[in-house]
Design a protein around this motif. Structure first.
Motif, short mmCIF file in Angstrom:
data_model
loop_
_atom_site.label_atom_id
_atom_site.label_comp_id
_atom_site.label_asym_id
_atom_site.label_seq_id
_atom_site.Cartn_x
_atom_site.Cartn_y
_atom_site.Cartn_z
N ALA A 1 33.39 103.77 77.53
CA ALA A 1 34.08 102.48 77.42
C ALA A 1 34.65 102.04 78.77
O ALA A 1 34.81 102.86 79.66
CB ALA A 1 35.21 102.66 76.42
N PRO A 2 34.94 100.72 78.90
CA PRO A 2 35.56 100.26 80.14
C PRO A 2 36.94 100.89 80.32
O PRO A 2 37.53 101.35 79.36
CB PRO A 2 35.68 98.75 79.95
CG PRO A 2 35.42 98.47 78.51
CD PRO A 2 34.72 99.65 77.93
N GLY A 3 37.41 100.91 81.55
CA GLY A 3 38.74 101.47 81.80
C GLY A 3 39.25 100.97 83.14
O GLY A 3 38.47 100.72 84.05
N LYS A 4 40.56 100.78 83.23
CA LYS A 4 41.17 100.29 84.47
C LYS A 4 40.83 101.25 85.63
O LYS A 4 40.78 102.47 85.44
CB LYS A 4 42.69 100.23 84.28
CG LYS A 4 43.34 99.26 85.24
CD LYS A 4 44.76 98.93 84.82
CE LYS A 4 45.53 98.29 85.96
NZ LYS A 4 44.78 97.35 86.78
N VAL A 5 40.56 100.69 86.79
CA VAL A 5 40.15 101.52 87.92
C VAL A 5 41.41 102.04 88.64
O VAL A 5 42.31 101.28 88.97
CB VAL A 5 39.28 100.70 88.91
CG1 VAL A 5 38.76 101.58 90.02
CG2 VAL A 5 38.13 100.03 88.16
N THR A 6 41.44 103.35 88.83
CA THR A 6 42.58 103.97 89.52
C THR A 6 42.36 103.84 91.03
O THR A 6 41.34 104.29 91.55
CB THR A 6 42.65 105.47 89.16
OG1 THR A 6 42.47 105.60 87.76
CG2 THR A 6 43.97 106.08 89.58
N LEU A 7 43.33 103.20 91.71
CA LEU A 7 43.16 102.95 93.16
C LEU A 7 44.36 103.48 93.93
O LEU A 7 45.44 103.64 93.35
CB LEU A 7 43.04 101.44 93.39
CG LEU A 7 41.82 100.76 92.76
CD1 LEU A 7 41.99 99.25 92.77
CD2 LEU A 7 40.55 101.16 93.50
N PRO A 8 44.20 103.73 95.23
CA PRO A 8 45.36 104.12 96.03
C PRO A 8 46.41 103.00 96.01
O PRO A 8 46.05 101.82 95.83
CB PRO A 8 44.79 104.30 97.45
CG PRO A 8 43.33 104.44 97.28
CD PRO A 8 42.97 103.67 96.05
N HIS A 9 47.65 103.35 96.22
CA HIS A 9 48.74 102.36 96.18
C HIS A 9 48.47 101.19 97.14
O HIS A 9 48.13 101.39 98.29
CB HIS A 9 50.06 103.07 96.55
CG HIS A 9 51.23 102.16 96.44
ND1 HIS A 9 51.69 101.69 95.23
CD2 HIS A 9 52.00 101.59 97.39
CE1 HIS A 9 52.70 100.89 95.43
NE2 HIS A 9 52.92 100.81 96.74
N LEU B 1 44.52 96.83 96.55
CA LEU B 1 43.96 95.49 96.35
C LEU B 1 44.66 94.43 97.20
O LEU B 1 44.14 93.34 97.39
CB LEU B 1 44.05 95.10 94.86
CG LEU B 1 43.14 95.90 93.93
CD1 LEU B 1 43.36 95.48 92.48
CD2 LEU B 1 41.67 95.72 94.30
N ASP B 2 45.87 94.77 97.71
CA ASP B 2 46.64 93.76 98.44
C ASP B 2 46.22 93.61 99.89
O ASP B 2 46.65 92.68 100.56
CB ASP B 2 48.14 94.12 98.39
CG ASP B 2 48.62 94.22 96.95
OD1 ASP B 2 48.04 93.48 96.12
OD2 ASP B 2 49.50 95.04 96.66
#
Ligand SMILES: Cc1cc2nc3c(=O)[nH]c(=O)nc-3n(C[C@H](O)[C@H](O)[C@H](O)COP(=O)(O)O)c2cc1C
Length: 372
Positions: A342-350, A353-354
């Motif tokens: 299933a889809p799932g939120k992508v875990t990213l470094p702090h 995305l900014d």
């Protein structure tokens, strides 16, 4: 584009960790022509010459186009790994992984997370291409559409990789958030093909030869990359060759259960050979059993015992109990198999995305272990 091709347009076996080892590649090669990529190798483990990692890049003597996928985040470590491949003559082609969506990879900024940091991504690909050049090793990348629908990267990343000098770009047309759910977005593959001059390879949802023909027609891609479609069906490569040779007239050749049993037996034998003993070879083979037998009318008890085999003799004994004449379950054609999570939120470094233009290498980014 990538070595000599028996099939045109080229067909590539997608790198699949835990699957595309030397045994599985041989099994697929016995079916049809193509480029067969080995399991993902971590750049740091390679430069540190971790024995388990070095073992994973074993190629058969008759593997003419030795294809390796590297995973790295630090441009310097990746370039060092590429140089090592060249200097030690370890492979004839290197693919870089920018598609992996699993948290242990993306939380370090690797795999599908990396193209978002466009400067770091561009630097990494450029350094890798430059490191590969003296050895004449073509370098390709394999990526997803982006992190999620609000953070798409594939056109930017494709253009940056082209500018860096890659030989081809492969797109698995899902976002990292999608994992393996939903349908691959073949329109995105067409968009990328339009945007780039270097060859584009399309990946996602090729289950049968006819899907490959449709993908080429829909997107204009220069080649196709096949992953889950060949799980339990290595003969898909024969089908793909037939489809690309015969076009719309092609008809898939569907094996009866006796033929599937023979291929299962061969696969297990190759794994025992590759992994050194029956214990490890048979243990590795167990995960393939359900894929081979999907849809065939076989009793639950026999299926369960097959999925627990510990020797080749036991496998052959159990396969001998199957009715060899049972036809292939045609209702399985075109159905997804293998990993369909299933889809799932992508875990990213702090803060990932900014800041698209931050090109520092995240701390602890390089993984020590290959695979998974
Ligand atoms: C078990 C498994 C392992 C995978 N491992 C890798 C990998 O190491 N590197 C990579 O680039 N993609 C990996 N993938 C993704 C595939 O290469 C491919 O992009 C994906 O399965 C979509 O293609 P398909 O629809 O033909 O399966 C993996 C997929 C599966 C199912």
């Amino acid at each position: 584009m990538l070595g000599d091709h028996a099939v045109n347009p080229p067909v590539v076996l997608a790198p699949m960790a835990g699957i595309t080892n030397v045994a599985f590649r041989r099994l697929c090669r016995e079916q049809g022509g193509g480029v067969y990529v080995c399991e993902m190798i971590t750049t740091r483990a390679l430069v540190e010459r971790i024995p388990k990692t070095l073992k994973m890049i074993a190629f058969a003597e008759d593997e003419k186009f030795r294809s390796l996928q590297l995973y790295g985040v630090d441009p310097d470590v990746t370039a060092a790994a590429v140089r090592m491949v060249g200097e030690d003559g370890l492979a004839d082609h290197i693919d870089l992984n920018f598609g992996c969506p699993v948290p242990k990879v993306t939380r370090r900024g690797g795999g599908s997370a990396l193209p978002w940091r466009r400067k770091l991504f561009g630097r990494l690909v450029r350094q890798a291409v430059e490191a590969a050049r003296p050895y004449g090793i073509p370098l390709t990348i394999k990526m997803r559409k982006g992190i999620d629908d609000d953070h798409l990267t594939y056109v930017d990343a494709g253009l940056a990789a082209q500018e860096a000098g890659v030989a081809a770009v492969a797109l698995h047309a899902r976002t990292a958030e999608q994992r393996y759910s939903g349908l691959a977005d073949w329109d995105a593959i067409a968009t990328l093909k339009q945007a780039l001059d270097v060859p584009v390879l399309g990946n996602g949802d090729i289950w049968e030869g006819s899907d490959a023909l449709r993908m080429v027609e829909h997107t204009g891609v220069d080649g196709v990359v096949v992953g889950r479609g060949c799980l339990g069906r290595p003969w898909l490569f024969a089908d793909l060759e037939a489809a690309f040779t015969q076009g719309a007239d092609y008809k898939p050749v569907l094996p009866v259960l006796g033929e599937v049993s023979k291929i299962m037996s061969r696969h297990a034998e190759l794994l025992v050979d590759a992994l050194g003993d029956e214990k490890h070879g048979c243990a590795d083979f167990r995960k393939h059993v359900a894929w081979y037998l999907k849809g065939f009318p076989i009793g639950g008890e026999l299926r369960r015992r097959l999925a627990m085999i510990s020797s080749l003799a036991e496998l052959d004994d159990l396969l001998g109990k199957l009715d060899p004449g049972v036809p292939f379950p045609v209702e399985e054609l075109g159905k997804p198999r293998g990993r369909i999570n299933a889809p799932g939120k992508v875990t990213l470094p702090h803060g990932w995305l900014d800041s698209r233009d931050d090109d520092t290498v995240p701390e602890g980014a390089e993984m020590e272990n290959s695979g998974g």
